[in-house]
Design a protein around this motif. Structure first.
Motif, short mmCIF file in Angstrom:
data_model
loop_
_atom_site.label_atom_id
_atom_site.label_comp_id
_atom_site.label_asym_id
_atom_site.label_seq_id
_atom_site.Cartn_x
_atom_site.Cartn_y
_atom_site.Cartn_z
N ILE A 91 62.41 111.48 61.45
CA ILE A 91 62.84 112.60 60.84
C ILE A 91 63.28 114.02 62.27
O ILE A 91 62.43 114.07 63.29
CB ILE A 91 60.47 113.41 60.77
CG1 ILE A 91 60.48 112.21 60.21
CG2 ILE A 91 60.41 114.89 60.32
CD1 ILE A 91 58.37 112.14 59.15
N MET A 92 63.79 114.59 61.32
CA MET A 92 64.37 115.34 62.28
C MET A 92 63.95 117.21 62.18
O MET A 92 64.42 117.18 61.02
CB MET A 92 66.08 115.40 62.86
CG MET A 92 66.44 113.67 63.09
SD MET A 92 66.35 112.76 61.95
CE MET A 92 67.18 112.16 60.61
N GLY A 106 61.95 115.43 71.55
CA GLY A 106 62.28 116.78 72.08
C GLY A 106 63.84 116.88 71.72
O GLY A 106 63.70 116.28 70.60
N GLU A 107 64.96 117.40 72.22
CA GLU A 107 66.11 117.72 71.20
C GLU A 107 66.79 117.12 70.79
O GLU A 107 66.81 115.81 72.00
CB GLU A 107 67.07 118.63 71.98
CG GLU A 107 67.86 119.35 71.70
CD GLU A 107 68.89 119.60 72.89
OE1 GLU A 107 69.97 120.02 72.87
OE2 GLU A 107 68.15 121.23 73.50
N GLN A 133 76.28 110.35 69.10
CA GLN A 133 75.77 111.33 69.88
C GLN A 133 76.14 112.98 69.68
O GLN A 133 77.19 113.07 68.99
CB GLN A 133 76.80 110.54 70.99
CG GLN A 133 76.31 111.76 72.03
CD GLN A 133 77.25 111.32 73.36
OE1 GLN A 133 78.22 110.48 73.51
NE2 GLN A 133 77.28 111.97 74.40
N ILE A 134 74.99 113.28 69.36
CA ILE A 134 75.06 114.65 69.20
C ILE A 134 75.63 115.48 70.86
O ILE A 134 74.45 115.41 70.94
CB ILE A 134 73.94 114.81 67.93
CG1 ILE A 134 73.85 113.73 67.12
CG2 ILE A 134 73.94 116.39 67.46
CD1 ILE A 134 72.75 114.61 66.03
N ARG A 189 66.51 124.09 62.78
CA ARG A 189 66.30 126.08 62.38
C ARG A 189 64.93 125.73 62.64
O ARG A 189 63.63 126.90 62.57
CB ARG A 189 66.47 126.10 61.31
CG ARG A 189 67.86 126.03 60.60
CD ARG A 189 67.63 126.48 59.32
NE ARG A 189 67.86 127.72 58.77
CZ ARG A 189 67.69 128.51 57.99
NH1 ARG A 189 67.91 127.13 57.00
NH2 ARG A 189 67.54 129.58 58.07
N ALA A 190 64.08 125.10 63.56
CA ALA A 190 62.84 124.96 64.03
C ALA A 190 62.27 125.85 65.09
O ALA A 190 63.51 125.41 66.34
CB ALA A 190 61.61 124.00 64.02
N THR A 191 61.75 126.91 65.32
CA THR A 191 62.07 127.62 66.79
C THR A 191 59.73 127.91 66.35
O THR A 191 59.81 127.75 65.34
CB THR A 191 62.23 129.21 66.25
OG1 THR A 191 62.85 129.56 65.57
CG2 THR A 191 64.31 128.95 67.03
N GLY A 192 59.80 128.14 67.44
CA GLY A 192 58.02 128.99 68.02
C GLY A 192 57.40 128.42 67.50
O GLY A 192 57.12 127.23 67.42
N ARG A 193 56.45 128.67 66.93
CA ARG A 193 54.90 128.68 66.69
C ARG A 193 55.02 127.73 65.37
O ARG A 193 54.31 126.48 64.89
CB ARG A 193 53.92 129.91 65.81
CG ARG A 193 52.49 128.82 65.47
CD ARG A 193 51.75 130.53 65.42
NE ARG A 193 50.28 130.24 64.87
CZ ARG A 193 49.78 130.77 64.50
NH1 ARG A 193 50.33 132.55 64.30
NH2 ARG A 193 48.64 130.91 63.60
#
Length: 260
Positions: A58-59, A85-86, A94-95, A62-66
């Protein structure tokens, strides 16, 4: 009496379907809905978060913060989750994120293919298929080769086409037609693709930031160049700005009587 399973067993055909519906049903009350353009991509009702699903990968985009932390905690409540993590690697791709854009590369996977078939020290060639040599089905008196080895090469190369190497689409489509009964000539052609990869392993897909959102299609077709069926090959590539987002190459289902 026949016992009923409470959970699906890995390997059964319905297992991926059950897992998918279970995940989508669980995330629904938390504001996630299936997108119209891809059933394996879910978007949050706020529009600020996308979930891309590939089996149990699962990726988050556009996920940020809370909202990001809340989503991860929601998943951990129901499933055993490892936060990696990232995103740097996904299914062998490879990204790389830079200030200019995103790069997708399968260089490491190509090295593994070359090592697997003892082609890591081969002499590179400039084209994946010899334009002066047209392949056809095996002749009665022609020497056959190891079918398993040939199919392994083609299978590995097919993943490259769907990953980051659209330049191999026509070649692999053509070689795949000979999958059931390959000859020495066919195996030599397949190994030529490996030689081509040796010289072009560092090629990749690049998606720049702030790209112009304009869709441009490119389409082309041959004319009766299959020596066995006289059918044509056709293909297309769709680009969003300068980025390839969709491609396909296939043998046509009927014989074309003209180029009009």
């Amino acid at each position: 009496m026949m016992p009923k399973l409470k959970r699906c067993i890995y390997g059964l055909k319905q297992s991926p379907k059950k897992w998918y519906y279970w995940l989508v049903e669980y995330l629904g009350p938390f504001g996630f809905v299936i997108t119209a353009w891809d059933p394996c991509v879910l978007v949050h009702e706020s529009g600020n978060l996308l979930l891309a699903i590939y089996v149990d990968h699962i990726m988050l985009f556009r996920a940020t913060g809370r909202l990001k932390e809340q989503t991860i905690n929601v998943l951990k409540t129901e499933f055993k989750v490892n936060d990696m993590g990232e995103l740097n690697w996904l299914l062998g791709i490879q990204i790389t994120f830079t200030n200019n854009g995103i790069t997708l590369s399968l260089t490491t996977f190509i090295d593994k293919i070359l090592n697997s078939f003892s082609m890591h020290d081969c002499n590179p060639v400039s084209t994946p298929i010899d334009p002066n040599h047209r392949l056809k089905a095996i002749e009665v008196d022609e020497q056959r080769t190891d079918t398993t080895a040939y199919q392994q090469i083609i299978g590995s190369l097919m993943y490259l086409v769907t990953g980051t190497r659209p330049d191999l689409a026509y070649t692999i489509t053509h070689l795949f037609q000979l999958n059931l009964s390959p000859s020495i000539t066919h195996l030599t052609a397949a190994k030529r693709v490996l030689r081509y990869l040796e010289g072009t392993k560092d090629r990749h897909l690049f998606y720049p930031w702030n790209n112009q959102l304009k869709i441009t299609p490119y389409m082309d077709a041959s004319y009766g160049n299959c020596l066995d069926t006289r059918r044509s090959f056709s293909g297309y590539i769709f680009q969003l700005g300068n980025d390839t987002i969709s491609l396909r190459c296939r043998k046509q289902r009927s014989v074309t009587s003209s180029t009009w």
